[in-house]
Write a protein that holds these residues in place. Structure first.
Motif, PDB file in Angstrom:
ATOM      1  N   GLU A 126     -48.247   5.181   4.082  1.00 57.52           N
ATOM      2  CA  GLU A 126     -49.003   4.052   3.544  1.00 57.52           C
ATOM      3  C   GLU A 126     -50.401   4.530   3.180  1.00 57.52           C
ATOM      4  O   GLU A 126     -50.905   5.496   3.746  1.00 57.52           O
ATOM      5  N   PHE A 127     -50.997   3.835   2.209  1.00 51.33           N
ATOM      6  CA  PHE A 127     -52.306   4.237   1.725  1.00 51.33           C
ATOM      7  C   PHE A 127     -53.316   3.113   1.947  1.00 51.33           C
ATOM      8  O   PHE A 127     -53.021   1.944   1.697  1.00 51.33           O
ATOM      9  N   VAL A 128     -54.499   3.509   2.424  1.00 47.75           N
ATOM     10  CA  VAL A 128     -55.510   2.552   2.856  1.00 47.75           C
ATOM     11  C   VAL A 128     -56.819   2.806   2.111  1.00 47.75           C
ATOM     12  O   VAL A 128     -57.285   3.952   2.025  1.00 47.75           O
ATOM     13  N   HIS A 129     -57.411   1.736   1.597  1.00 48.29           N
ATOM     14  CA  HIS A 129     -58.723   1.829   0.946  1.00 48.29           C
ATOM     15  C   HIS A 129     -59.783   1.557   2.008  1.00 48.29           C
ATOM     16  O   HIS A 129     -59.911   0.437   2.514  1.00 48.29           O
ATOM     17  N   ALA A 130     -60.528   2.593   2.378  1.00 48.89           N
ATOM     18  CA  ALA A 130     -61.543   2.428   3.432  1.00 48.89           C
ATOM     19  C   ALA A 130     -62.550   3.561   3.369  1.00 48.89           C
ATOM     20  O   ALA A 130     -62.277   4.633   2.827  1.00 48.89           O
ATOM     21  N   ASP A 131     -63.724   3.289   3.936  1.00 44.82           N
ATOM     22  CA  ASP A 131     -64.780   4.283   4.053  1.00 44.82           C
ATOM     23  C   ASP A 131     -64.490   5.145   5.282  1.00 44.82           C
ATOM     24  O   ASP A 131     -64.196   4.629   6.362  1.00 44.82           O
ATOM     25  N   ILE A 132     -64.588   6.456   5.122  1.00 41.42           N
ATOM     26  CA  ILE A 132     -64.293   7.372   6.225  1.00 41.42           C
ATOM     27  C   ILE A 132     -65.219   7.131   7.409  1.00 41.42           C
ATOM     28  O   ILE A 132     -64.833   7.332   8.564  1.00 41.42           O
ATOM     29  N   SER A 133     -66.435   6.684   7.135  1.00 42.05           N
ATOM     30  CA  SER A 133     -67.380   6.462   8.230  1.00 42.05           C
ATOM     31  C   SER A 133     -67.270   5.055   8.819  1.00 42.05           C
ATOM     32  O   SER A 133     -67.974   4.729   9.769  1.00 42.05           O
ATOM     33  N   LEU A 134     -66.371   4.234   8.261  1.00 40.62           N
ATOM     34  CA  LEU A 134     -66.173   2.862   8.757  1.00 40.62           C
ATOM     35  C   LEU A 134     -64.690   2.533   8.784  1.00 40.62           C
ATOM     36  O   LEU A 134     -64.240   1.558   8.182  1.00 40.62           O
ATOM     37  N   MET A 135     -63.931   3.320   9.493  1.00 37.81           N
ATOM     38  CA  MET A 135     -62.495   3.101   9.558  1.00 37.81           C
ATOM     39  C   MET A 135     -62.177   1.905  10.451  1.00 37.81           C
ATOM     40  O   MET A 135     -62.999   1.507  11.281  1.00 37.81           O
ATOM     41  N   PRO A 136     -61.005   1.278  10.270  1.00 32.80           N
ATOM     42  CA  PRO A 136     -60.655   0.055  11.008  1.00 32.80           C
ATOM     43  C   PRO A 136     -60.875   0.185  12.520  1.00 32.80           C
ATOM     44  O   PRO A 136     -60.532   1.219  13.106  1.00 32.80           O
ATOM     45  N   PRO A 137     -61.417  -0.837  13.140  1.00 28.46           N
ATOM     46  CA  PRO A 137     -61.688  -0.788  14.585  1.00 28.46           C
ATOM     47  C   PRO A 137     -60.438  -0.544  15.429  1.00 28.46           C
ATOM     48  O   PRO A 137     -60.516   0.106  16.483  1.00 28.46           O
ATOM     49  N   ASP A 138     -59.283  -1.037  14.972  1.00 29.07           N
ATOM     50  CA  ASP A 138     -58.065  -0.885  15.766  1.00 29.07           C
ATOM     51  C   ASP A 138     -57.416   0.499  15.599  1.00 29.07           C
ATOM     52  O   ASP A 138     -56.323   0.736  16.102  1.00 29.07           O
ATOM     53  N   TRP A 139     -58.098   1.402  14.924  1.00 26.73           N
ATOM     54  CA  TRP A 139     -57.577   2.766  14.783  1.00 26.73           C
ATOM     55  C   TRP A 139     -58.045   3.687  15.907  1.00 26.73           C
ATOM     56  O   TRP A 139     -57.720   4.862  15.917  1.00 26.73           O
ATOM     57  N   THR A 140     -58.792   3.206  16.842  1.00 27.31           N
ATOM     58  CA  THR A 140     -59.277   4.052  17.936  1.00 27.31           C
ATOM     59  C   THR A 140     -58.111   4.724  18.655  1.00 27.31           C
ATOM     60  O   THR A 140     -57.141   4.052  19.049  1.00 27.31           O
ATOM     61  N   ASP A 141     -58.198   6.054  18.800  1.00 22.08           N
ATOM     62  CA  ASP A 141     -57.161   6.856  19.470  1.00 22.08           C
ATOM     63  C   ASP A 141     -55.775   6.641  18.863  1.00 22.08           C
ATOM     64  O   ASP A 141     -54.754   6.717  19.559  1.00 22.08           O
ATOM     65  N   LYS A 142     -55.701   6.424  17.566  1.00 19.73           N
ATOM     66  CA  LYS A 142     -54.433   6.103  16.900  1.00 19.73           C
ATOM     67  C   LYS A 142     -53.670   7.338  16.420  1.00 19.73           C
ATOM     68  O   LYS A 142     -52.438   7.383  16.473  1.00 19.73           O
ATOM     69  N   PHE A 143     -54.405   8.371  15.971  1.00 26.97           N
ATOM     70  CA  PHE A 143     -53.759   9.468  15.250  1.00 26.97           C
ATOM     71  C   PHE A 143     -53.648  10.747  16.080  1.00 26.97           C
ATOM     72  O   PHE A 143     -54.564  11.121  16.812  1.00 26.97           O
ATOM     73  N   ASP A 144     -52.510  11.423  15.897  1.00 21.58           N
ATOM     74  CA  ASP A 144     -52.282  12.715  16.560  1.00 21.58           C
ATOM     75  C   ASP A 144     -52.854  13.865  15.746  1.00 21.58           C
ATOM     76  O   ASP A 144     -53.170  14.923  16.297  1.00 21.58           O
ATOM     77  N   TYR A 145     -52.932  13.660  14.424  1.00 21.75           N
ATOM     78  CA  TYR A 145     -53.390  14.733  13.543  1.00 21.75           C
ATOM     79  C   TYR A 145     -54.205  14.163  12.394  1.00 21.75           C
ATOM     80  O   TYR A 145     -53.795  13.192  11.751  1.00 21.75           O
ATOM     81  N   LEU A 146     -55.381  14.758  12.161  1.00 22.00           N
ATOM     82  CA  LEU A 146     -56.217  14.416  11.026  1.00 22.00           C
ATOM     83  C   LEU A 146     -56.274  15.626  10.090  1.00 22.00           C
ATOM     84  O   LEU A 146     -56.502  16.744  10.539  1.00 22.00           O
ATOM     85  N   PHE A 147     -56.077  15.369   8.798  1.00 25.83           N
ATOM     86  CA  PHE A 147     -56.117  16.429   7.796  1.00 25.83           C
ATOM     87  C   PHE A 147     -57.167  16.073   6.755  1.00 25.83           C
ATOM     88  O   PHE A 147     -57.173  14.972   6.210  1.00 25.83           O
ATOM     89  N   MET A 148     -58.091  16.999   6.474  1.00 25.58           N
ATOM     90  CA  MET A 148     -59.153  16.767   5.499  1.00 25.58           C
ATOM     91  C   MET A 148     -59.340  18.029   4.664  1.00 25.58           C
ATOM     92  O   MET A 148     -59.659  19.091   5.201  1.00 25.58           O
ATOM     93  N   ASN A 149     -59.120  17.928   3.368  1.00 25.40           N
ATOM     94  CA  ASN A 149     -59.141  19.090   2.491  1.00 25.40           C
ATOM     95  C   ASN A 149     -60.256  18.976   1.454  1.00 25.40           C
ATOM     96  O   ASN A 149     -60.190  18.150   0.539  1.00 25.40           O
ATOM     97  N   PHE A 150     -61.303  19.810   1.591  1.00 22.05           N
ATOM     98  CA  PHE A 150     -62.435  19.831   0.657  1.00 22.05           C
ATOM     99  C   PHE A 150     -63.041  18.445   0.438  1.00 22.05           C
ATOM    100  O   PHE A 150     -63.298  18.038  -0.694  1.00 22.05           O
ATOM    101  N   VAL A 151     -63.293  17.734   1.524  1.00 21.57           N
ATOM    102  CA  VAL A 151     -63.853  16.384   1.460  1.00 21.57           C
ATOM    103  C   VAL A 151     -65.147  16.274   2.248  1.00 21.57           C
ATOM    104  O   VAL A 151     -66.073  15.583   1.827  1.00 21.57           O
TER     105      VAL A 151
END
Length: 359
Positions: A221-246
């Protein structure tokens, strides 16, 4: 050539060649954007007049004729003056492999005069991202080969523990996913894992959603959001973060890293790929491939830096802020930098990080 060995005439000749090459490059980009090169490749080495080529391409002959003149003068397209015909030799049919590089100057040109205004002390802070038409497409082209041919074949397997996790099923966030090439590539390869692609560009996300739908992917799924203001309910949500030249593009880098730390699970993995640049110019000038340094500095000057500075208080780090500073920023955000390894297929540097299990 060292400066002491170069005469004024030598300098003028060298720079003139560079400038003329840049102008010819605009012609190459036109041939790619219009589809003329693809059509001439399909022609094989059959010789045709400008009118015949225009008819095949369903284009105006007058424009096609002028373009062919430029390409013939640049020794890219061949011309037979006796018959007045043109053709693309078979050994040049790989020209489309250079599309990402060819389209760089035209896309960056979108912000040219605005960036020039920024130099003035009383000029604007920066340039809006929207001033660069088709920049999302350019990024998809530039990074697409890595995503399609190396991401799951080499990059992820270089982290065996993460590779196994992805096969078993985890939750992944692709930060700054653009048109979602990386997100959908991973989602297809690891059907047991669930992927979120995040970006600020609505057009890019629309393309990403269309791609995922066409591929029949149900785990993305794709989400429109600011990287510095991600949804509050995402705390401790992800096992892996990937960021390429960003990371270097962000206006509020420190804040974004804090939010990335928040949404990553304790023990989770973060991959940040940045340019191989150093923080000091002398180190960047010491590399054997000076051409790549030129391109990276121009990307930084013409897009990365001004789009960040456009925002009040923007960091304006630019793509050449340096590996040393990247590591410091990651560690200040409390990430543990486990390794720094080259990504040869993308001329990048991979910072593999973790969030402490007791965080």
């Amino acid at each position: 050539m060292a400066t002491t060995d170069e005469s004024a005439s030598d300098f003028s000749t060298r720079v003139t060649q560079q400038l003329v090459g840049g102008i010819a490059g605009m012609g190459v980009a036109i041939g790619m954007e219009t589809g003329l090169f693809e059509m001439m490749i399909a022609m094989g080495e059959s010789k045709k007049t400008s009118q015949e080529i225009a008819d095949l391409a369903n284009m105006k002959e007058r424009y096609v004729r002028e373009w062919l003149g430029c390409m013939a003068a640049a020794n890219i397209v061949n011309f037979d003056p006796t018959e007045g015909t043109f053709w693309l030799p078979s050994h040049r049919s790989n020209i489309m492999d250079l599309k990402a590089l060819a389209m760089t100057a035209p896309v960056l040109q979108g912000g040219f005069f605005q960036v020039a205004d920024c130099f003035r002390k009383d000029g604007p802070r920066g340039v809006a991202y929207g001033k660069y038409p088709k920049f999302d497409e350019l990024m998809a082209m530039t990074q697409g080969v890595f995503f399609q041919d190396h991401l799951i074949q080499e990059f992820i397997p270089s982290m065996p523990h993460l590779h196994q996790q992805l096969q078993n099923g985890i939750v992944v966030l692709d930060i700054g996913c653009c048109e979602g090439v990386s997100t959908t590539t991973m989602a297809k390869e690891f059907p047991k894992s669930h992927f979120h692609g995040l970006d600020l560009s609505q057009p890019a996300l629309a393309t990403a959603r269309d791609t995922a739908s066409a591929m029949g992917l149900s785990n993305v799924e794709f989400v429109h959001a600011d990287i510095s203001l991600m949804p509050p309910d995402w705390t401790d949500k992800f096992d892996y973060l990937f960021m390429n030249f960003v990371l270097h593009d962000l206006a509020y880098t420190a804040k974004a890293l804090q939010d990335m730390y928040r949404v990553l699970k304790p023990g989770g993995t973060l991959s940040v790929v940045e340019t191989t640049a150093h923080g000091k110019l002398k180190d960047n000038l010491a590399v054997p491939d000076r051409d790549s340094v030129v391109v990276d500095y121009m990307y930084s000057l013409m897009n990365c830096m001004p789009t960040s500075l456009y925002h009040e208080g923007g960091a304006g780090l630019g793509s050449m802020w340096g590996r040393e500073n990247v590591r410091v920023a990651l560690e200040e955000a409390e990430f543990q930098v486990i390794s720094m390894t080259d990504v040869p297929s993308e001329s990048g540097l991979h910072f593999m990080c973790q969030k402490a299990t007791n965080a």
